[in-house]
Write an enzyme that holds these catalytic residues in place. Structure first.
Site, PDB file in Angstrom:
ATOM      1  N   TYR A   1      -4.881   8.357  -6.407  1.00  0.00           N
ATOM      2  CA  TYR A   1      -3.963   7.355  -5.861  1.00  0.00           C
ATOM      3  C   TYR A   1      -4.389   6.840  -4.488  1.00  0.00           C
ATOM      4  CZ  TYR A   1       0.579   5.524  -4.169  1.00  0.00           C
ATOM      5  OH  TYR A   1       1.588   4.745  -3.654  1.00  0.00           O
TER       6      TYR A   1
ATOM      7  N   LYS B   1      -5.044   2.814  -2.647  1.00  0.00           N
ATOM      8  CA  LYS B   1      -4.241   2.251  -1.566  1.00  0.00           C
ATOM      9  C   LYS B   1      -5.083   1.995  -0.319  1.00  0.00           C
ATOM     10  CE  LYS B   1      -0.356   2.058  -3.837  1.00  0.00           C
ATOM     11  NZ  LYS B   1       0.295   0.773  -4.121  1.00  0.00           N
TER      12      LYS B   1
ATOM     13  N   SER C   1       0.857  -1.177   0.000  1.00  0.00           N
ATOM     14  CA  SER C   1       0.000   0.000   0.000  1.00  0.00           C
ATOM     15  C   SER C   1       0.898   1.234   0.000  1.00  0.00           C
ATOM     16  CB  SER C   1      -0.952  -0.018   1.204  1.00  0.00           C
ATOM     17  OG  SER C   1      -1.790   1.109   1.210  1.00  0.00           O
TER      18      SER C   1
END
Length: 270
Positions: free
Chosen positions: A158, A162, A144
């Site tokens: 983004y 994650k 992650s």
């Protein structure tokens, strides 16, 4: 845990954290298959990694595949298992980031980032799982980010991907543990990789100011922490004190962190 003669698959293994982890594992005697999209980069990584082999009879293979495409991801994992003979550890390091202002980023960036970071990991896990269940053992390591613990200005494409990996890892951990399969998730800080160089080309100045709070790590140092976390059967692998504290206290600290971020960002607006 002794990595000597362990059979390991790494996605995104041709550069950055993936490559550094591959080099370290090969130097410890592991058999490895690395998967990445670019054949030229794979060939360069192979030449470097071959130099650190502990044994001449170690298995080391490269496969070109785009893990965001389900068929390619499944075929690559299937082929990697065939080449190695079995699989002990799967490390999911393939990823991308394209920072920018939410209102300016094309929708394709959001779709592509989720496809690579989340779906690319999920496809590989689903393909490797039957073999690990059959063996009644295995380790799955998801990569992650610190941006998977707290949303960061400029990372609207983004951070959610994650966060999604975190949810997947937390959900899988309890389900797979009775089957002998250990799940871990890594939260690296900013790391000096080709991806970071690419990110800096589109990163808003506010994001650069926030990220500048912490000095980037070297990929080799992150790789060391990943292997130590695997040895210790850690669920959350958190390189550095800042990430450890963020992992433990991020919900409690969120208000204070957001106030600080707002202060940093306001300097660019005034």
């Amino acid at each position: 845990m002794n990595f000597n003669q362990k059979n390991i698959i790494i996605t995104g293994g041709s550069s950055g954290i993936g490559k550094a982890t591959a080099q370290l594992l090969v130097s410890l005697g592991a058999n490895l298959t690395i998967i990445a999209r670019n054949q030229t980069t794979l060939d360069q990584a192979q030449a470097e990694i071959e130099l650190v082999k502990l044994h001449q009879n170690q298995k080391f293979f490269t496969l070109s595949a785009d893990v965001s495409v389900r068929e390619e991801a499944e075929n690559a994992i299937k082929r990697a298992i065939e080449l190695l003979g079995s699989v002990d550890i799967l490390i999911l390091s393939a990823g991308m980031a394209y920072p920018g202002y939410f209102r300016e980023l094309p929708i394709e960036v959001f779709e592509r980032t989720m496809a690579v970071n989340y779906w690319g990991s999920l496809y590989c896990i689903r393909e490797v799982l039957p073999k690990m269940v059959e063996q009644n053992q295995g380790k799955i390591i998801l990569i992650s980010s610190a941006a998977g613990l707290i949303g960061i200005y400029g990372y609207t494409a983004y951070s959610p991907t994650k966060f999604a990996l975190r949810g997947l890892a937390e959900s899988l951990r309890g389900e797979l543990k009775p089957l002998g399969i250990q799940v871990s998730i890594v939260y690296p800080p900013d790391t000096n990789t080709p991806q970071l160089v690419a990110e800096n080309k589109t990163k808003p100045p506010e994001t650069k100011a926030i990220n500048g709070m912490v000095k980037p790590w070297e990929p080799e140092a992150v790789a060391q922490d990943i292997l130590q976390g695997i040895k210790n059967n850690q669920f959350a692998i958190t390189p550095g004190l800042e990430i450890k504290l963020l992992n433990i206290f991020h919900s409690l600290l969120l208000s204070l962190i957001n106030r600080y971020f707002d202060h940093v960002i306001q300097n660019f607006k005034s």
